[in-house]
Every structure is written in C-alpha cells, then in structure tokens.
Design a protein around this motif. Structure first.
Motif, PDB file in Angstrom:
ATOM      1  N   ARG A  92       0.805  -1.223   0.000  1.00  0.00           N
ATOM      2  CA  ARG A  92       0.000   0.000   0.000  1.00  0.00           C
ATOM      3  C   ARG A  92       0.844   1.282   0.000  1.00  0.00           C
ATOM      4  NH1 ARG A  92      -3.717  -3.527  -1.497  1.00  0.00           N
ATOM      5  NH2 ARG A  92      -4.615  -4.742   0.192  1.00  0.00           N
ATOM      6  N   ARG A  93       1.927   1.296   0.785  1.00  0.00           N
ATOM      7  CA  ARG A  93       2.677   2.543   1.003  1.00  0.00           C
ATOM      8  C   ARG A  93       3.254   3.125  -0.291  1.00  0.00           C
ATOM      9  NH1 ARG A  93       5.264   4.838   5.249  1.00  0.00           N
ATOM     10  NH2 ARG A  93       7.212   4.817   4.069  1.00  0.00           N
ATOM     11  N   LYS A  94       3.898   2.293  -1.099  1.00  0.00           N
ATOM     12  CA  LYS A  94       4.545   2.782  -2.308  1.00  0.00           C
ATOM     13  C   LYS A  94       3.543   3.452  -3.249  1.00  0.00           C
ATOM     14  CE  LYS A  94       8.095  -0.846  -2.244  1.00  0.00           C
ATOM     15  NZ  LYS A  94       8.626  -2.038  -2.946  1.00  0.00           N
ATOM     16  N   CYS A 199       2.210  10.545   5.757  1.00  0.00           N
ATOM     17  CA  CYS A 199       2.174   9.111   5.451  1.00  0.00           C
ATOM     18  C   CYS A 199       3.577   8.527   5.352  1.00  0.00           C
ATOM     19  CB  CYS A 199       1.406   8.878   4.148  1.00  0.00           C
ATOM     20  SG  CYS A 199      -0.355   9.251   4.261  1.00  0.00           S
ATOM     21  N   LEU A 203       2.668   6.292   8.461  1.00  0.00           N
ATOM     22  CA  LEU A 203       1.759   5.217   8.045  1.00  0.00           C
ATOM     23  C   LEU A 203       2.511   3.911   7.816  1.00  0.00           C
ATOM     24  CD1 LEU A 203      -1.259   4.686   7.332  1.00  0.00           C
ATOM     25  CD2 LEU A 203      -0.594   4.989   4.940  1.00  0.00           C
ATOM     26  N   GLU A 205       2.934  -0.197   6.619  1.00  0.00           N
ATOM     27  CA  GLU A 205       2.456  -1.082   5.555  1.00  0.00           C
ATOM     28  C   GLU A 205       1.491  -2.088   6.175  1.00  0.00           C
ATOM     29  OE1 GLU A 205       1.224  -2.465   2.606  1.00  0.00           O
ATOM     30  OE2 GLU A 205       3.031  -1.377   1.955  1.00  0.00           O
TER      31      GLU A 205
END
Length: 421
Positions: A92-94, A199, A203, A205
């Motif tokens: 999700r992060r990338k 993020c 935030l 992963e």
C-alpha cells in the motif's frame, strides 16, 4: 452468525492486536479520512471559483464550467482500476506515496495553466494521483478490519472525512476574498505535500509480503472477475453508483442553484456547509448504531428515505414550488440518508473480497466514481434555471440504487444473506 459479523476467512489480520502497527486507532482513522477527504477538497474547494475560472478562460456556456470538475473525476475514476492490482502486488505505502506525489505535481500544473485545455489536462492528472489515495485508503481499512467493525471504522472515517465538504467551499470563498482563483490550487498543493510527509513518516504497511498477489494479467483479470461476479459486491457497487450519481448531480449544480436561482452570492458556502453537516452527523450516528443494528437495516432504510426525499422534491418542483428553505431541508434529508448509505454499502461490497482488497477497492472505486460522475454530469448538463434536474436525479438514481440493493440481496431487505448463496 450473520454476514455482517462473520469472522475473517481470508487470512488477513482482522481486528486483532495491532492491525496497523505503530499507529494508534485514532491517528489511523484521521489519516485515512484525510486521504479520502483529499478528493472532496479537490472538488468542493473549486465550487465558489467556477465563475472566475469561466471568465478567465472565456467559457460562455455556464454549464461548461462543470468541465473543471468532471475532468478531475474522470481521471480519479479511471485510474482506480489500475492502482488496486498494483497495490495488491507491491503493497500500500509505495502506491500511496506515488499518488500523493503525482497529485502535488498536477496541482502545480493547475496553478500555472494558461489555457483551459492545459487546466483540464492538469485536473485529469490530479484526479489520477488522488485515485491512489482512495484505493489505498479503503484497502488499509479492509486489511485491518472486517464485518460490522469495518462498518463502524468506515463510519468514523466518513464522519471525519465529511468535515472537508463542510468547510471546503468556505475555504475557497475566503481565498477568493483576498486573492484570485490560482491560490486555490496552491492550497491543494499544500494539502498534498502535508499528507505525503505524514504518510511517509507515520503510516505503516498493512499488507505483508505473504498476502500479496502476483502482478500478472491472468491473476488481475481473475480478481476483476471475482469482484464482478460476486452478487453482493456487484449489487452494492451498482447501488453506490446510482447514489453517487445523485450526489455528483448536487455538486455539479449546487453553485448555479444557490447563486443563480436563490441569489446567495458569497453565502453559498455557508448553506452548502449546513447541508453537508447533515451527512456528517448521519455518519457519526451510523458509527454508533451499526454494530448493534447491522449495516443492512440502516442502509436499506436510508436508501428508501433518499428516494422519498428526492421524489418529494420532484413533485414540489413540478408544481412550481421553489422555496429556498424547503429545498435546503430536502437536500439535507437526502444527504443525511447518504451518511448511512456510503460507509455501509462500501463495507458490504468489500466484505466478501478481503483477499483481493486492493483490486476490489479499485474496481468498486472505478465503477462508482466514473459511473456516478457520468450520471451527475448528464443531469448537470440539463440544468435549466430550476431545481427540477436535481430533483429528477435524486428520484431516478434513488430508485436505481434501491433496485440494485434488491438484486444484491435476492429481493430481501433489512437482513443479511448467507454469503455462500
């Protein structure tokens, strides 16, 4: 056990300990709500500026000013179809950080656009970047929660998220009182950069490597097929599309209705905010009731009330009644109904698809956003100086949403169906 409260069967973390490690529940809700609200900000902060943008680019037909909103929504809708499978494969992060970076770059493009075509292209790209935030935001929640608890979390997120539509037009109006419309895009740029930094630093992963999907055409098409062939997911996705059609109709026509018909001028954002408050309050109420009453009871009843308020508005409009306070109250009723519909329909559409949450979120986002924007644009182009087109949108799209719910639930309302059927 009902489908609303069923345990997680897809191998995801569910609602156990540390579903999003390193981030407390409240911060998680706020950051996901902010990610989703970035889209609302990009839409609603523009509303007071549409006349000035129209003058700057010599837009003669007032309805054509809606292109500034629609270009963004097309990019936002289409791109979601691709970000989901990529986030299921890469995490999700990338994808989220890449989307926020693209959103910020496009905001710079909007800021320096010297022709309408350049502005529309930049707005389209801005929508593409924001699509990543929408897909990932919903996927973050589905990675971490399920069932009625997911419905509760989505309701809390919607409650925070709805603060943006309440204040965004006022922010735009305040900017226009001291500067020109270009500074609105400076505000969007600032919002994108703040979220990028937040993020990047905070935030976690939420999709571990062992749960990621292969980025292969066959696997992606298979995942798309699962979303489109699951009766519950498809039905609620279509229902959301119709309901969003009414919401987008309101957004595209609101500035013309309140300024041109009711002659509110700079007070338009205040009235817009008062209507949006009804939706935010409803989302909060939903978060308090959903675990006890269930998503279906609340959202099915809200679909009926959505349609009722729209039909009543249409009858009054056809009778020539165009009273400001009656219109505001009926709009508030529709928006309050949406506060119960949005988080529950989205949670129920996602519930059977936890193993492919990113792809599911992207398909659902693609259909509901692009479909809803198309329906809203179609009604927006019918604006004729009366409230009849908006009333017709609420009525027809409410009926369409109700029929889609009946399809999802095999003709039964207010009770969970056996997910195996």
């Amino acid at each position: 056990m009902s489908a609303d409260a069923s345990p997680r069967k897809d191998g995801s973390q569910g609602s156990g300990a540390a579903p999003h490690p390193g981030m407390l529940f409240l911060e998680f809700v706020i950051v996901v709500a902010a990610l989703m609200a970035l889209n609302a900000l990009a839409m609603d902060i523009m509303l007071p500026a549409l006349p000035d943008i129209g003058k700057a680019f010599d837009i003669v037909n007032e309805n054509d000013r809606q292109q500034v909103l629609i270009a963004y929504m097309i990019g936002f809708g289409v791109a979601q179809l691709f970000f989901g499978p990529i986030s299921d494969a890469l995490g999700r992060r990338k994808i989220l950080l890449g989307g926020l970076f693209l959103y910020s770059l496009a905001s710079i493009g909007c800021l320096f656009a010297d022709t309408l075509d350049h502005l529309l292209i930049a707005r389209f790209i801005q929508g593409v970047g924001c699509a990543a935030t929408r897909v990932v935001a919903v996927s973050l929640v589905r990675d971490s929660y399920s069932g009625r608890q997911m419905g509760k979390v989505m309701s809390l997120i919607m409650m925070v998220f709805m603060a943006v539509p309440i204040i965004a037009p006022s922010i735009g109006q305040v900017i226009l009182l001291v500067a020109d419309w270009h500074w609105i895009f400076s505000t969007l740029l600032l919002a994108g950069l703040v979220l990028f930094i937040w993020c990047f630093v905070r935030l976690p992963e939420t999709l571990p490597a062992e749960r990621r999907q292969k980025l292969q055409a066959g696997a992606i098409l298979s995942s798309y097929s699962k979303v489109l062939t699951n009766r519950i997911s498809l039905g609620y996705m279509l229902a959301m599309t119709f309901v969003f059609g009414g919401l987008f109709s309101f957004i595209t026509m609101s500035q013309q209705i309140f300024v041109d018909i009711f002659e509110l001028g700079t007070l338009f954002p205040v009235v817009f905010a008062s209507i949006a408050i009804a939706m935010s309050f409803a989302s909060f109420t939903n978060s308090r009731l959903v675990e006890r009453l269930g998503m279906r009871r609340l959202s099915h009843l809200a679909t009926l009330s959505y349609t009722f308020f729209g039909f009543l508005m249409l009858v009054l409009a056809l009778l020539g009644v165009q009273d400001f306070w009656v219109f505001v109250l009926l709009c508030a009723g529709v928006m309050a109904s949406f506060g119960f519909i949005g988080p529950n329909f989205n949670a129920m559409a996602m519930e059977p698809l936890g193993a492919i949450a990113g792809t599911a979120s992207s398909v659902i986002g693609f259909v509901t956003t692009l479909g809803g924007a198309t329906l809203g644009f179609a009604m927006g182009q019918m604006f004729d100086g009366t409230i009849q087109p908006l009333a017709l949108a609420y009525t027809l799209y409410g009926i369409g949403g109700f029929l889609a719910v009946l399809y999802a639930e095999n003709g039964k309302l207010f009770q969970a169906q056996n997910p195996a059927k």
